[in-house]
Write an enzyme that holds these catalytic residues in place. Structure first.
Site, PDB file in Angstrom:
ATOM      1  N   HIS A 135       0.841  -1.124   0.271  1.00 49.14           N
ATOM      2  CA  HIS A 135       0.295  -0.036   0.354  1.00 49.14           C
ATOM      3  C   HIS A 135       0.818   1.689   0.402  1.00 49.14           C
ATOM      4  O   HIS A 135       0.558   2.092  -0.439  1.00 49.14           O
ATOM      5  CB  HIS A 135      -0.613   0.505   0.989  1.00 49.14           C
ATOM      6  N   GLU A 136       1.988   1.751   1.181  1.00 50.46           N
ATOM      7  CA  GLU A 136       2.656   2.200   1.098  1.00 50.46           C
ATOM      8  C   GLU A 136       3.693   2.947  -0.447  1.00 50.46           C
ATOM      9  O   GLU A 136       3.889   3.621  -0.725  1.00 50.46           O
ATOM     10  CB  GLU A 136       3.972   2.325   1.647  1.00 50.46           C
ATOM     11  N   HIS A 139       1.209   4.433  -3.420  1.00 51.21           N
ATOM     12  CA  HIS A 139       1.145   5.283  -2.683  1.00 51.21           C
ATOM     13  C   HIS A 139       2.517   6.381  -3.343  1.00 51.21           C
ATOM     14  O   HIS A 139       2.493   7.528  -4.690  1.00 51.21           O
ATOM     15  CB  HIS A 139       1.753   6.289  -1.725  1.00 51.21           C
ATOM     16  N   GLU A 193      -6.144   6.414  -0.996  1.00 48.11           N
ATOM     17  CA  GLU A 193      -5.882   5.452  -0.303  1.00 48.11           C
ATOM     18  C   GLU A 193      -6.416   4.468  -1.606  1.00 48.11           C
ATOM     19  O   GLU A 193      -5.865   3.329  -1.099  1.00 48.11           O
ATOM     20  CB  GLU A 193      -6.968   6.281   0.490  1.00 48.11           C
TER      21      GLU A 193
HETATM   22 ZN   LIG Z   1      -2.623   5.167   2.117  1.00 48.73          ZN
END
Ligand SMILES: [Zn+2]
Length: 273
Positions: A135-136, A139, A193
C-alpha cells in the site's frame, strides 16, 4: 495464426476471455515539481529521520524484524515497475524505527520506514506486512507524495513563482524539505487511498503474498489503534497510520471487489515458489 494461438493460450491462462488480470489505477494530480527534485528532497528528509533515530539508538535495533521487512521488500520491489517505470532506478531503502507509533511509510523514490509499534501492536503476519508495504509503495509509485509536495510548494510561493524558480533551480531546500515532510504527515485523499490499496494487493499477489491479508489489516487498524485525528499529527509527535491513511466505509468492500483480479496472480506466484 500464431498470434491467434497465443491469444487463446493467454485467455485460458487468465481464466477466460472476459477475465481481467491486475487492478485498474491511474496516476493523477498535480505534478509541478520534477520527480528528480521531489526524490532528492525526500531522500534528504529520510536520511535526516534515520540519523535522528540512530542518535536515539532507535534504528534497526531488532535485526530479525529488519531482515523480515527487507525480505518482503525484496519480493515486492521487482513488481513495482508495472505501475511506474522510474521505480527501476530508485534507490530503495527499508529501515525499522523503534517507536510505539503505529505507522509505516514509503517516501517518493522508494524510501520505506516501519515503526516497531505497527508490527507489535497489530501483531502483523508476513502477508499483512506485505499488504501495508505494498500500500505504501503504491502511494510512491502513483506519486501521491509528489502531487502533495507540489501542492505545498504552490501554497507557499504561488504557482507562477514556483514555476520560475523551478526554471532557475532556485526553490529553497528548506521549502522543499518542509513540503517533503508534509507529504507524509498529511492525510491522503479517499481516491488515493483506494488506488494505493489496489496497487498494494497486486504487488503482494505477484510477490506471492496472500492479497486477502489487506482486508485483515484494515480490520485490525479499525480495532487496534484509536489513532489520532488528522489535525493532531502536526508537531513533534510522528503521525499515526490511521491519521495519514483515513479509512472509509467502502475501503474493505473495494479491496474485496478487486481480489478476483489478483488472486490468479497470487496462485501463479505460489505455484512458482
Ligand atoms: Zn494510504
Amino acid at each position: 495464426m500464431r498470434a491467434w494461438i497465443l491469444t487463446i493460450a493467454f485467455a485460458l491462462a487468465t481464466g477466460g476471455a472476459g477475465a481481467q488480470e491486475g487492478v485498474d489505477v491511474k496516476r493523477s494530480g498535480l505534478r509541478l515539481l520534477p520527480a528528480s527534485t521531489v526524490e532528492r528532497a525526500a531522500a534528504q528528509q529520510y536520511s535526516d529521520l534515520m540519523r535522528q533515530a540512530a542518535q536515539k539508538n532507535a534504528l534497526n535495533v531488532d535485526r530479525r524484524q529488519v531482515e523480515r521487512l527487507r525480505n518482503i521488500a525484496r519480493a515486492l520491489i521487482p513488481q513495482s515497475t508495472r505501475f511506474n517505470q522510474d521505480a527501476q532506478r530508485w534507490k530503495w531503502e527499508v529501515n525499522l524505527i523503534s517507536s510505539n507509533t503505529v505507522n509505516a511509510f514509503c517516501m517518493p523514490g522508494g524510501k520505506i520506514a516501519f515503526f516497531t509499534g505497527i508490527l507489535d501492536k497489530l501483531q502483523l503476519t508476513d502477508d499483512e506486512i506485505a499488504a501495508i508495504m505494498g500500500h505504501e509503495i503504491g502511494h510512491a509509485l502513483l506519486e501521491h507524495g509528489r502531487a502533495r509536495m507540489s501542492e505545498q510548494v504552490m501554497k507557499n510561493v504561488g504557482i507562477s513563482v514556483a514555476s520560475s524558480l523551478l526554471g532557475l533551480g532556485q526553490l529553497s531546500t528548506e521549502l522543499l524539505a518542509q513540503a517533503a515532510n508534509l507529504a507524509v504527515s498529511l492525510p491522503y485523499a479517499r481516491s488515493q487511498e483506494t488506488d494505493a490499496d489496489l496497487v498494494g494487493i497486486e504487488l503482494a499477489a505477484r510477490a506471492g503474498y496472500d492479497p486477502r491479508a489487506a482486508v485483515n489489516v484494515w480490520k485490525k487498524m479499525g480495532h487496534g489503534s484509536s489513532g489520532s485525528a488528522p489535525g493532531q499529527a502536526a508537531r513533534g509527535q510522528p503521525p499515526q497510520f490511521m491519521s495519514t491513511h483515513p479509512s472509509h466505509a467502502t475501503r474493505i468492500k473495494d479491496i474485496e471487489a478487486n481480489l478476483p483480479r489478483v488472486m490468479p496472480l497470487y496462485d501463479a506466484a505460489a505455484r512458482k515458489s
